[in-house]
Design a protein around this motif. Structure first.
Motif, PDB file in Angstrom:
ATOM      1  N   MET A 168     -45.216 -27.424  -0.483  1.00  0.00           N
ATOM      2  CA  MET A 168     -46.165 -26.302  -0.498  1.00  0.00           C
ATOM      3  C   MET A 168     -46.668 -25.960  -1.893  1.00  0.00           C
ATOM      4  SD  MET A 168     -44.663 -23.562   2.269  1.00  0.00           S
ATOM      5  CE  MET A 168     -44.636 -23.945   4.024  1.00  0.00           C
ATOM      6  N   ALA A 216     -46.511 -20.249  -0.214  1.00  0.00           N
ATOM      7  CA  ALA A 216     -45.125 -19.846   0.070  1.00  0.00           C
ATOM      8  C   ALA A 216     -45.077 -18.520   0.816  1.00  0.00           C
ATOM      9  CB  ALA A 216     -44.323 -19.749  -1.219  1.00  0.00           C
ATOM     10  N   TRP A 270     -45.838 -21.806  -6.416  1.00  0.00           N
ATOM     11  CA  TRP A 270     -45.698 -21.699  -4.971  1.00  0.00           C
ATOM     12  C   TRP A 270     -46.378 -20.428  -4.472  1.00  0.00           C
ATOM     13  CZ3 TRP A 270     -42.176 -24.403  -7.817  1.00  0.00           C
ATOM     14  CH2 TRP A 270     -41.783 -25.640  -7.314  1.00  0.00           C
ATOM     15  N   GLN A 271     -46.475 -19.423  -5.329  1.00  0.00           N
ATOM     16  CA  GLN A 271     -47.187 -18.193  -5.004  1.00  0.00           C
ATOM     17  C   GLN A 271     -47.502 -17.454  -6.302  1.00  0.00           C
ATOM     18  OE1 GLN A 271     -49.354 -16.388  -2.984  1.00  0.00           O
ATOM     19  NE2 GLN A 271     -47.857 -16.798  -1.365  1.00  0.00           N
ATOM     20  N   TYR A 325     -35.902 -18.284  -2.571  1.00  0.00           N
ATOM     21  CA  TYR A 325     -36.778 -19.416  -2.245  1.00  0.00           C
ATOM     22  C   TYR A 325     -36.550 -20.555  -3.238  1.00  0.00           C
ATOM     23  CZ  TYR A 325     -41.134 -21.702  -0.709  1.00  0.00           C
ATOM     24  OH  TYR A 325     -42.059 -22.584  -0.214  1.00  0.00           O
ATOM     25  N   ARG A 332     -38.236 -14.392  -3.824  1.00  0.00           N
ATOM     26  CA  ARG A 332     -38.706 -15.477  -4.682  1.00  0.00           C
ATOM     27  C   ARG A 332     -37.530 -16.260  -5.263  1.00  0.00           C
ATOM     28  NH1 ARG A 332     -40.112 -15.178 -10.364  1.00  0.00           N
ATOM     29  NH2 ARG A 332     -41.596 -16.811 -10.970  1.00  0.00           N
ATOM     30  N   GLN A 344     -40.796 -26.925   1.850  1.00  0.00           N
ATOM     31  CA  GLN A 344     -41.108 -25.928   0.821  1.00  0.00           C
ATOM     32  C   GLN A 344     -41.562 -26.592  -0.480  1.00  0.00           C
ATOM     33  OE1 GLN A 344     -38.370 -25.540   2.985  1.00  0.00           O
ATOM     34  NE2 GLN A 344     -39.728 -24.127   4.074  1.00  0.00           N
TER      35      GLN A 344
END
Length: 635
Positions: A219, A415, A231-232, A202, A199, A216
């Motif tokens: 997203m 992600a 992202w997540q 990223y 993470r 990215q």
């Protein structure tokens, strides 16, 4: 010949990092250098002993030249500097020992009464009784023969163990990652189960590799439950087991394997219960195995849960290092531990190493890819899965299926949802990344992609640990075990969903009872999945409310306020904060001056390096921030 040596050495330097080339390259280099040194001696320029005109210069020690002094045997000196030789360094054709083929060489028929070279015991000694060769040719001929044999053996060994064409192939070069470096490292970290490190990398990719991060950045989604861009969504799962029974006997696909089984089945170990033999083994102390004591003694500490895996990985790394540094036998012919080589060389008839042998057992430098492959890490934790399945049975299977479906569809963010075990360019990672991955062994293990396991313990403890780990939502399962007649166990589990930051419980499921399921299965033919789904009917809709939606169109004022709130909450050297800055920058909601100001506030001089530094400076700062974060986080 020196040109050939230099060429081969340059090839050797290029491929020395690849273990499969070390032995052959050393063999070839050694052979050519031996040949080259022999030719240099036989073609020595004026002023060196054994060459024409050697009398013109002083001896290396500063005294008179060898030609000006007496020969070692006490006879007249020669212009070659070697006893018994003519001005050319070779014996005269009128030598009485011509019949041997090697005048004055000392071989049988060469003028010596012994079967060995010369009366002195040295090659070329002739009958002088001296410890030196009888003439120039007699001194060099045997050395030339030895060098020739050794060179031949070197080259034969190299040819046997090397496909020379592969050395010149571009494919044999050290791999270089294609595409953004940090994005590849984030992918590899996730594939290695280090979700927290992945993470951060990223975020670092979007921050430091902004020009190549449009995919990215796009997203991003919005979480109504968390009220922020994501992202997540980060999920965790934990469990607490209470009761007087020691055998969980959870619900399984077969009703006879649940708490309603007969005591005869349980004691025989047929359907999930330990057999008499297994019980005896446990009584004798076999509970020390990782599968038995994985959850014991954890005390709710997530890093303690990973300690067992950490010890295994450390032992594995030690074995890998031992293998790499010579404890295992070499596969190269003629090299230490290899197959038989030249006489007197390691592995050959001369013995391993030998007094006069040659050994190329120096350890090959490990590449970062080698180090990475030596780490005993996989994406998902088998130990976490086993502990959940042992206590929850089909309930764990049901939750895994439901979560996997939503995760793969991108309902909790897009992600890295396509990352699987082994993903990424793992042979092209940097040494700095492997250092980070070794530091990240404290990352919570992943049970399923997108959800980590915190272990067994009290819900309040796990909520605190989940917040420390940066999780957003926690599924906590309470398991109650009760002994019933016939040594059976009633297993009742309830699933609870928590919002980590506020510690608010969002929903709790109905009790999932193994005895009740067994009765419904026998009387109504209800399957395990059907029964569990009915008991979770109020739980799953609340889970679905945590799904993300497309990020709505924002204004510059909203972006500025959002960044202001992040800075107020303490975003020093935060890649997550700067990732949102890059998001708003890509959407045209922040201008360059505002971006510069935030980077300066968050990171100071290092923040400005991320903006304006070289690629290497940017990568260095990102990795440093991540490493510092791990150092500052208490275990």
């Amino acid at each position: 010949m020196f040109a050939n040596v230099q060429t081969l050495l340059s090839i050797g330097q290029r491929f020395v990092r690849s273990r499969r080339f070390v032995g052959p390259v050393l063999c070839a280099c050694g052979a050519l250098m031996l040949l080259d040194s022999h030719q240099v001696m036989s073609q020595a320029p004026a002023g060196y002993p054994g060459s024409d005109g050697g009398s013109s210069g002083p001896s290396p020690s500063g005294g008179p030249s060898p030609s000006s002094g007496p020969s070692p045997s006490g006879g007249p000196s020669s212009s070659s500097g070697y006893p018994g030789s003519g001005s050319s360094g070779y014996p005269s054709s009128s030598s009485p020992s011509d019949s041997s083929g090697y005048p004055g060489s000392g071989y049988p028929g060469g003028g010596s009464s012994s079967g060995y070279p010369g009366s002195s015991g040295y090659p070329g000694g002739g009958s002088s009784g001296s410890g030196y060769g009888g003439n120039g040719r007699s001194s060099s001929a045997p050395s030339s023969e030895v060098a020739r044999i050794m060179m031949q053996q070197f080259l034969v060994n190299a040819a046997k163990s090397t496909d020379i064409s592969s050395i010149a192939s571009p494919e044999s070069a050290v791999p270089i990652a294609s595409g953004p470096v940090l994005m590849n490292e984030a992918t590899v970290a996730y594939a290695k189960g280090a979700s927290s490190l992945a993470r951060q990398l990223y975020f670092g990719h979007m921050v430091a590799e902004f020009e190549n991060a449009s995919e990215q950045l796009s997203m991003v989604k919005y979480s109504p439950a968390l009220k922020r861009p994501v992202w997540q969504v980060r999920w965790g799962i934990s469990m607490e087991v209470r009761g007087d029974a020691t055998d969980p006997q959870p619900i399984t696909d077969s009703p006879s394997r649940t708490g309603g089984m007969s005591s005869g089945m349980a004691s025989s170990g047929m359907y999930g219960g330990p057999s008499a033999q297994e019980q005896a083994m446990m009584a004798q102390g076999s509970s020390s195995s990782p599968s038995m004591d994985y959850g014991s003694g954890i005390g709710g500490n997530p890093t303690a849960y990973a300690a067992e895996q950490t010890r295994d990985r450390s032992a594995n790394r030690q074995q890998q290092m031992a293998d790499a540094y010579g404890s295992s036998s070499s596969s190269y012919p003629g090299v230490a531990g290899g197959s038989p080589g030249a006489p007197g060389m390691s592995g050959g008839p001369g013995g391993p190493g030998g007094q006069n042998g040659f050994s190329f057992s120096s350890p090959a430098a490990q590449t970062p890819g080698d180090r990475l492959s030596g780490l005993d890490r996989s994406m998902l934790s088998e130990a976490a899965a086993k502990e959940l399945e042992d206590n929850l049975g089909a309930v764990a299977t049901f939750l895994a299926e439901q979560f996997d479906q939503r995760y793969a569809e991108g309902n909790f963010g897009r992600a890295m949802i396509d990352v699987s075990d082994g993903a990424g360019q793992q042979d092209a990672v940097s040494g700095s990344f492997v250092d980070l991955l070794e530091t990240a062994e404290s990352d919570l293990p992943m049970w399923r992609p997108g959800i980590v396991y915190l272990g067994m313990g009290d819900a309040d403890v796990h909520l605190a640990n989940a917040k420390k780990a940066g999780l957003d939502l926690l599924i906590h399962i309470n398991v109650s075990l009760k002994e019933t007649r016939g040594e059976n166990t009633q297993n009742i589990s309830k699933c609870r969903l928590f919002h980590v930051d506020s510690k608010k419980q969002l929903v709790v499921s109905k009790g999932i009872d193994s005895i009740e399921y067994n009765q419904q299965s026998k009387t109504k033919g209800v399957g395990a999945k059907e029964y569990i789904g009915e008991q979770m009917s109020s739980f799953l809709p609340i889970v679905d409310r945590q799904m993300t939606v497309e990020l709505p169109r924002l204004t510059s004022d909203v972006a500025v306020k959002r960044i202001g709130s992040l800075l107020a909450s303490g975003g020093s050297k935060s890649l997550a904060t700067l990732a949102e800055v890059r998001l708003f920058q890509s959407q045209g909601l922040l201008n360059d001056d505002q971006v510069l100001q935030v980077f300066d506030i968050v990171g100071g001089e290092e923040g400005l390096q991320i903006l304006y530094g070289t690629e290497e400076e940017k990568l260095t700062v990102v990795r440093k921030w991540i490493a510092d974060q791990y150092k500052s986080t208490p275990n």
